[in-house]
Design a protein around this motif. Sequence first.
Motif, PDB file in Angstrom:
ATOM      1  N   HIS A 299      14.515  16.508   4.916  1.00  0.00           N
ATOM      2  CA  HIS A 299      13.070  16.692   4.853  1.00  0.00           C
ATOM      3  C   HIS A 299      12.490  16.854   6.252  1.00  0.00           C
ATOM      4  O   HIS A 299      11.695  17.774   6.513  1.00  0.00           O
ATOM      5  CB  HIS A 299      12.442  15.477   4.154  1.00  0.00           C
TER       6      HIS A 299
ATOM      7  N   VAL B 139      12.497  15.136  -4.832  1.00  0.00           N
ATOM      8  CA  VAL B 139      13.610  16.069  -4.661  1.00  0.00           C
ATOM      9  C   VAL B 139      14.870  15.278  -4.304  1.00  0.00           C
ATOM     10  O   VAL B 139      14.885  14.509  -3.349  1.00  0.00           O
ATOM     11  CB  VAL B 139      13.305  17.091  -3.550  1.00  0.00           C
TER      12      VAL B 139
ATOM     13  N   GLU C 145      11.813  25.430  -0.381  1.00  0.00           N
ATOM     14  CA  GLU C 145      11.390  25.958  -1.677  1.00  0.00           C
ATOM     15  C   GLU C 145      11.097  24.833  -2.663  1.00  0.00           C
ATOM     16  O   GLU C 145      10.092  24.845  -3.375  1.00  0.00           O
ATOM     17  CB  GLU C 145      12.454  26.895  -2.235  1.00  0.00           C
ATOM     18  N   LEU C 146      11.971  23.841  -2.706  1.00  0.00           N
ATOM     19  CA  LEU C 146      11.784  22.717  -3.626  1.00  0.00           C
ATOM     20  C   LEU C 146      10.584  21.864  -3.247  1.00  0.00           C
ATOM     21  O   LEU C 146       9.828  21.426  -4.114  1.00  0.00           O
ATOM     22  CB  LEU C 146      13.049  21.853  -3.649  1.00  0.00           C
ATOM     23  N   PHE C 147      10.380  21.643  -1.954  1.00  0.00           N
ATOM     24  CA  PHE C 147       9.253  20.823  -1.510  1.00  0.00           C
ATOM     25  C   PHE C 147       7.921  21.475  -1.840  1.00  0.00           C
ATOM     26  O   PHE C 147       6.899  20.798  -1.915  1.00  0.00           O
ATOM     27  CB  PHE C 147       9.335  20.568  -0.004  1.00  0.00           C
TER      28      PHE C 147
ATOM     29  N   ALA D 185      16.517  25.936   1.012  1.00  0.00           N
ATOM     30  CA  ALA D 185      16.449  25.421  -0.351  1.00  0.00           C
ATOM     31  C   ALA D 185      15.473  24.254  -0.431  1.00  0.00           C
ATOM     32  O   ALA D 185      14.688  24.144  -1.385  1.00  0.00           O
ATOM     33  CB  ALA D 185      17.842  24.983  -0.809  1.00  0.00           C
ATOM     34  N   ALA D 186      15.513  23.385   0.565  1.00  0.00           N
ATOM     35  CA  ALA D 186      14.599  22.243   0.584  1.00  0.00           C
ATOM     36  C   ALA D 186      13.144  22.707   0.682  1.00  0.00           C
ATOM     37  O   ALA D 186      12.272  22.180  -0.011  1.00  0.00           O
ATOM     38  CB  ALA D 186      14.942  21.323   1.748  1.00  0.00           C
TER      39      ALA D 186
ATOM     40  N   LEU E 166      20.328  24.414  -5.943  1.00  0.00           N
ATOM     41  CA  LEU E 166      19.605  25.615  -5.535  1.00  0.00           C
ATOM     42  C   LEU E 166      20.360  26.376  -4.456  1.00  0.00           C
ATOM     43  O   LEU E 166      20.382  27.613  -4.451  1.00  0.00           O
ATOM     44  CB  LEU E 166      18.206  25.235  -5.033  1.00  0.00           C
TER      45      LEU E 166
ATOM     46  N   ASP F 277      19.327  18.355  -6.520  1.00  0.00           N
ATOM     47  CA  ASP F 277      18.418  19.497  -6.620  1.00  0.00           C
ATOM     48  C   ASP F 277      18.696  20.511  -5.510  1.00  0.00           C
ATOM     49  O   ASP F 277      18.741  21.723  -5.751  1.00  0.00           O
ATOM     50  CB  ASP F 277      16.961  19.029  -6.523  1.00  0.00           C
ATOM     51  N   VAL F 278      18.893  20.011  -4.308  1.00  0.00           N
ATOM     52  CA  VAL F 278      19.093  20.892  -3.159  1.00  0.00           C
ATOM     53  C   VAL F 278      20.421  21.637  -3.265  1.00  0.00           C
ATOM     54  O   VAL F 278      20.487  22.857  -3.060  1.00  0.00           O
ATOM     55  CB  VAL F 278      19.030  20.090  -1.838  1.00  0.00           C
TER      56      VAL F 278
ATOM     57  N   ARG G 164       7.368  23.046  -4.673  1.00  0.00           N
ATOM     58  CA  ARG G 164       7.144  22.948  -6.113  1.00  0.00           C
ATOM     59  C   ARG G 164       6.888  21.532  -6.586  1.00  0.00           C
ATOM     60  O   ARG G 164       6.321  21.315  -7.648  1.00  0.00           O
ATOM     61  CB  ARG G 164       8.341  23.524  -6.868  1.00  0.00           C
ATOM     62  N   ARG G 165       7.327  20.552  -5.807  1.00  0.00           N
ATOM     63  CA  ARG G 165       7.137  19.156  -6.187  1.00  0.00           C
ATOM     64  C   ARG G 165       7.064  18.290  -4.944  1.00  0.00           C
ATOM     65  O   ARG G 165       7.407  18.732  -3.851  1.00  0.00           O
ATOM     66  CB  ARG G 165       8.276  18.706  -7.106  1.00  0.00           C
TER      67      ARG G 165
END
Length: 206
Positions: free
Chosen positions: A53, A26, A16-18, A13-14, A34, A30-31, A20-21
Amino acid sequence: MSREARRQDLIAAALELFGRRSPEQVSAEDVVALAGVSRPLFYRYFSSVRELHVAALRSVTDGLVEQLAVRAEGDPVRRLRAAVRGLMEVAAEYRAAYVALLRSGSVIATAETDAVVDEVRRRSVALILEELGVAEPSPRLLLTLRCWTAVVEGAVLAWLQEDAVPGDDLDVWLVDQLTAMLTATARHDPAVPDLRAQREAYPSTS
């Protein structure tokens, strides 16, 4: 679900988020949103988003280091090209994370995240030295190889982010760059091997 499987879900999940931004944007919320878990469960596995991270970055660099350990058959030039292709494959598989890995260094850099990135660079330099048969590299040779690893990072990053950068012959182009850099360095340091000479010894290499 096992503890390790749950941990890997949070890392995924991290990643994927990292992509996008920026990582510093994050949050734990957020984590967990998702990943579909609760906030308390998140903190059972990671003490902070920063710890997550680092774990996420290491999952990518582990894949890169493992790929560098795979040896292709053939002459040194062919094997180096295969190594570059392997790096490209891992970078493409973890595209969002690879972009975040290089994009985030100057923003949230710590001693640990720097070490994660430097591990791949050190392994890349060691691989080339092994292929060249050099046990004790000169300062000029080390500097040349470190500069080339930066070229590879930038080229692969551009390939992932810019449609105009072709990837079908990127490995050939990058190894040609290394050949040219080593040839130039050899003019200033006779102890530096000339990769071009090794290529000429294997006329089947294209």
